[in-house]
Write a protein that holds these residues in place. Structure first.
Motif, PDB file in Angstrom:
ATOM      1  N   VAL A 428       0.841  -1.195   0.000  1.00 25.56           N
ATOM      2  CA  VAL A 428       0.000   0.000   0.000  1.00 25.56           C
ATOM      3  C   VAL A 428       0.876   1.246   0.000  1.00 25.56           C
ATOM      4  N   SER A 429       0.332   2.315  -0.546  1.00 23.11           N
ATOM      5  CA  SER A 429       1.002   3.616  -0.571  1.00 23.11           C
ATOM      6  C   SER A 429       0.012   4.672  -0.097  1.00 23.11           C
ATOM      7  N   PHE A 430       0.523   5.671   0.617  1.00 21.62           N
ATOM      8  CA  PHE A 430      -0.334   6.718   1.155  1.00 21.62           C
ATOM      9  C   PHE A 430       0.541   7.909   1.520  1.00 21.62           C
ATOM     10  N   ALA A 431      -0.076   9.024   1.822  1.00 26.35           N
ATOM     11  CA  ALA A 431       0.655  10.240   2.181  1.00 26.35           C
ATOM     12  C   ALA A 431       0.603  10.444   3.684  1.00 26.35           C
ATOM     13  N   ILE A 438       4.523   7.476   1.752  1.00 20.99           N
ATOM     14  CA  ILE A 438       4.902   6.366   2.617  1.00 20.99           C
ATOM     15  C   ILE A 438       4.351   5.079   2.015  1.00 20.99           C
ATOM     16  N   GLU A 439       5.107   3.995   2.173  1.00 21.85           N
ATOM     17  CA  GLU A 439       4.658   2.684   1.714  1.00 21.85           C
ATOM     18  C   GLU A 439       4.617   1.706   2.880  1.00 21.85           C
ATOM     19  N   GLY A 440       3.975   0.609   2.649  1.00 25.04           N
ATOM     20  CA  GLY A 440       3.923  -0.444   3.648  1.00 25.04           C
ATOM     21  C   GLY A 440       3.172  -1.633   3.093  1.00 25.04           C
ATOM     22  N   PHE A 441       2.804  -2.531   3.992  1.00 25.01           N
ATOM     23  CA  PHE A 441       2.103  -3.750   3.596  1.00 25.01           C
ATOM     24  C   PHE A 441       0.892  -3.948   4.501  1.00 25.01           C
ATOM     25  N   ASP A 522      -4.878   5.556   9.223  1.00 28.34           N
ATOM     26  CA  ASP A 522      -5.905   6.359   8.544  1.00 28.34           C
ATOM     27  C   ASP A 522      -6.162   5.835   7.132  1.00 28.34           C
ATOM     28  N   ASP A 523      -5.101   5.412   6.458  1.00 25.79           N
ATOM     29  CA  ASP A 523      -5.252   4.881   5.106  1.00 25.79           C
ATOM     30  C   ASP A 523      -6.077   3.599   5.114  1.00 25.79           C
ATOM     31  N   ALA A 524      -5.803   2.708   6.072  1.00 25.84           N
ATOM     32  CA  ALA A 524      -6.553   1.449   6.144  1.00 25.84           C
ATOM     33  C   ALA A 524      -8.021   1.696   6.483  1.00 25.84           C
ATOM     34  N   ILE A 525      -8.285   2.718   7.279  1.00 26.65           N
ATOM     35  CA  ILE A 525      -9.677   3.075   7.591  1.00 26.65           C
ATOM     36  C   ILE A 525     -10.359   3.644   6.350  1.00 26.65           C
TER      37      ILE A 525
END
Length: 699
Positions: A428-431, A438-441, A522-525
């Motif tokens: 996933v990518s988000f600000a 920012i990236e992550g999994f 916040d991105d996952a929500i």
């Protein structure tokens, strides 16, 4: 029947675990007990004739409550892997003799110290080759197979004195630690004395042991020159090695030193690198003229500096950095057999590919890339590469890369993986709050349904110089199997995104990285995945430290679990193993400006704001992040009326290694999160005798 996974292209990506047998089988969810069925595959070594690959498999035996490593070997073509060392004895570091007749390894069999052993390839019992009082920590064969270079710690001076006086030496009651060094602690060791590690030569025919290097320095990572006349190694030989990280690559003659009055006259060393940052991991070119090595070149950002790949003249005539433009951390490395390029692994945005670069510099080419992680690799005689590779749903296995094809050759975890339904992993990518990308999994529960919100665990990695990547993560998959969405962000401070990204938390722990991990939530929500009313946060080491920042800055989480963490940073100075880090980044704590920085950054000073029920965990003997930090946080929360519990694992260091303690840890996580996120869980009814019970304080 031999089942292999293969793809034929350069820069290949393989779906790991596709060697699983095709049979109808009802799959199930991952459990805590499955941890003890996973084999940790590592250290692949190709035989000189290219016909076999030796490797190690580490397992945790819950019944015996101990961990063991066993050596296996598998044909490079058709055929199944076979064990070559005893199951009940731990053995590691497999190395082939240059003629391929013997497979050597390290083992501490019986009650003895770790020694070098050899097995005849045709079969038979293992033979102990060294008998070193202090034990052997590392070794390598000479190119002609007649000698070994050993890494050995200096002998105990009290034992030497007793033996010189003809007395029997047996230390019954330990004496006091007498400290006269700045670096006087090390995790998994404890207090340090003046004994150092040095290189020794061992003649296999005469069994003569000769010390090759000496002095108040630690020497490591020996590597033989192709003609066997020289040895390269890594050492910090500055005026006071305890005060800096300035390791260099050195070269010494591989001939035993001359003796004078029974004291060795050590041969003159050639300093290959002069970079003021750390250099290490030397590897010779096939013609013996160059040494490839790692190098951190930015002294001002040394603690957060990128570890590059460099090559230097073996005679000390200059260094050229080959990966500066890539700006990524480099780890394993080796010259190609033709000497035209250098192969290496590197971290890059959640991947860890095997790559190569021309020895003269140029474009970096990725050979094994994509949604997988290459941990270690070794060349065969014809240029084939044996590598350990992991994927998001597949633990590490041995693969062979030859003629552009990547073939799976070990299937240690095949049967287990075939039983399981694992969670899918999505990058996933988000600000972040300030717009930084920012990236992550996200590890999703098996059977994940879009539109359904799940209880969510924000799991923060340690380091902070590390990255989450595409490798198999047991703990995240365990939590996903129990219905949790697991978030693995790579906040600022992480590697894999360049030096500036890593350096962004310099003197600002819990600043931008806090904003980044909250942005992951916040991105996952926002994606409709996470339930905003059922959030938990956890982490170990620096991940625990950032967890402490999170719970002192927000009350959004219904549960937290912080492991091996620090809270009041000034307490760690001179109490842990990181005095150099504290001094270089924050300064001396008795100086007013530095002390203000220690206090500003410490989450303990905001502890009165915590409302989150917090499970606090750590090892009794941890000198990396000492348990005093967990004790302080626990008592503060207890006095403030916050629900908390302190769990201290006896005899454990920074990591929890004893199998019964690992089981306890994983069950405690599930119970704590389950109780607080309305996701009930109770341990399976297993009769397990623990080696030493965890000490639980509070309630």
């Amino acid at each position: 029947m031999d089942r292999r996974a293969a793809c034929v292209l350069v820069g290949c990506m393989v779906v790991l675990g596709s060697g699983s047998p095709c049979r109808a089988q009802e799959r199930r969810s991952l459990t805590v007990g499955d941890y003890f069925r996973i084999g940790g595959v590592s250290d692949p070594r190709v035989s000189p004739d290219g016909e076999w690959v030796a490797f190690t498999v580490a397992t945790d035996d819950l019944e015996a409550d101990e961990s063991r490593t066993r050596i296996w070997m598998v044909p490079s073509g058709e055929g199944e892997a076979i064990p070559v060392t005893a199951e009940e004895e731990s053995s590691s570091d497999p190395r082939w003799s240059p003629d391929g007749r013997y497979l050597s390894f390290l083992s501490a069999r019986g009650d003895g110290e770790t020694q070098v052993w050899t097995l005849y390839r045709g079969g038979g019992e293992a033979i102990q080759r060294t008998d070193v009082e202090e034990g052997v920590s590392a070794y390598e064969w000479s190119p002609d197979g007649t000698r070994l270079v050993l890494v050995i710690q200096d002998p105990d001076p009290e034992r030497l004195e007793a033996e010189a006086n003809g007395e029997d030496w047996e230390e019954k009651t330990p004496g006091p630690w007498v400290i006269d060094r700045e670096q006087f602690k090390q995790d998994y060791t404890g207090y340090l004395d003046r004994r150092r590690t040095h290189l020794y030569l061992f003649d296999l025919a005469t069994e003569q042991l000769s010390q090759l290097t000496g002095g108040d320095f630690d020497d490591s990572e020996p590597a033989w020159s192709p003609d066997g006349t020289l040895l390269a190694f890594t050492s910090n030989r500055t005026e006071d090695p305890d005060l800096n990280y300035d390791t260099d690559v050195w070269v010494v003659s591989a001939q035993p030193p001359e003796m004078a009055d029974d004291e060795p006259l050590f041969r003159e060393l050639v300093q290959v690198t002069t970079n003021p940052g750390p250099d290490g991991t030397p590897r010779w070119s096939p013609d013996g003229t160059l040494l490839a090595h790692t190098s951190v070149t930015d002294v001002d950002a040394m603690l957060y500096g990128t570890q590059h790949l460099a090559v230097s003249s073996a005679s000390g005539g200059g260094t050229r950095v080959l990966t500066e433009a890539v700006d990524r951390m480099v780890y394993e490395l080796a010259f190609a057999p033709d000497g035209a390029s250098v192969y290496f692994t590197m971290e890059d945005r959640g991947e860890q590919p095997l790559a190569r670069v021309p020895v003269g510099g140029g474009e970096v080419e990725r050979l094994i890339a994509g949604r997988q992680v290459v941990s270690q690799f070794a060349f065969g005689p014809s240029g084939d590469v044996a590598a350990t590779v992991s994927g998001p749903q597949s633990p590490r296995e041995v693969f062979l890369l030859r003629d552009g094809a990547l073939e799976q050759r070990s299937f240690v975890n095949r049967d287990l993986v075939a039983e399981l339904t694992l969670g899918s992993v999505e990058k996933v990518s988000f600000a972040s709050a300030d717009g930084t990308p920012i990236e992550g999994f996200a590890i999703k529960p098996p059977g994940f349904e879009e539109g359904k919100r799940y209880p969510t665990i924000l799991d923060i990695h340690g380091g902070p110089q590390a990255q989450y990547d595409w490798r198999f993560e047991f703990e995240a998959q365990l939590w996903a199997a129990h219905g949790y969405l697991v978030l693995h962000p790579n906040p600022r401070g992480s590697t894999g995104y360049g030096q500036a990204f890593c350096l962004a938390i310099w003197r600002d722990w819990g600043g931008p990285d806090f904003e980044d991990v909250m942005a992951a939530v916040d991105d996952a929500i926002a994606r409709g995945w996470a339930d905003p009313d059922r959030l938990a946060v956890t982490g170990w080491s620096y991940g625990g430290m950032l967890t402490n920042h999170v719970i002192t800055k927000t009350g959004r989480f219904r549960a937290a679990a912080t492991g091996a963490s620090a809270t009041l940073y000034v307490v760690n100075y001179a109490h842990d193993q990181y005095q150099r880090w504290w001094e270089q980044e924050l300064g001396f704590p008795w100086e007013p400006a530095a002390r203000e920085l220690y206090e500003r950054m410490s989450p303990f000073n905001r502890v009165a704001q915590v409302t989150t029920p917090t499970l606090i965990l750590g090892g009794e003997e941890d000198w990396n992040v000492p348990i005093i930090n967990s004790e302080q946080l626990y008592l503060a929360l207890k006095r403030l009326g916050v629900e908390t519990e302190l769990v201290v694992y006896p005899g454990e260091y920074h990591g929890i290694d004893t199998p019964s303690h690992v089981e306890d840890l994983e069950e405690r996580y599930l119970e704590w999160f389950g109780d607080h996120l309305d996701n009930p869980w109770s341990p399976e009814d297993e009769e397990v005798e623990e080696a030493a019970p965890a000490v639980a304080v509070g309630g």
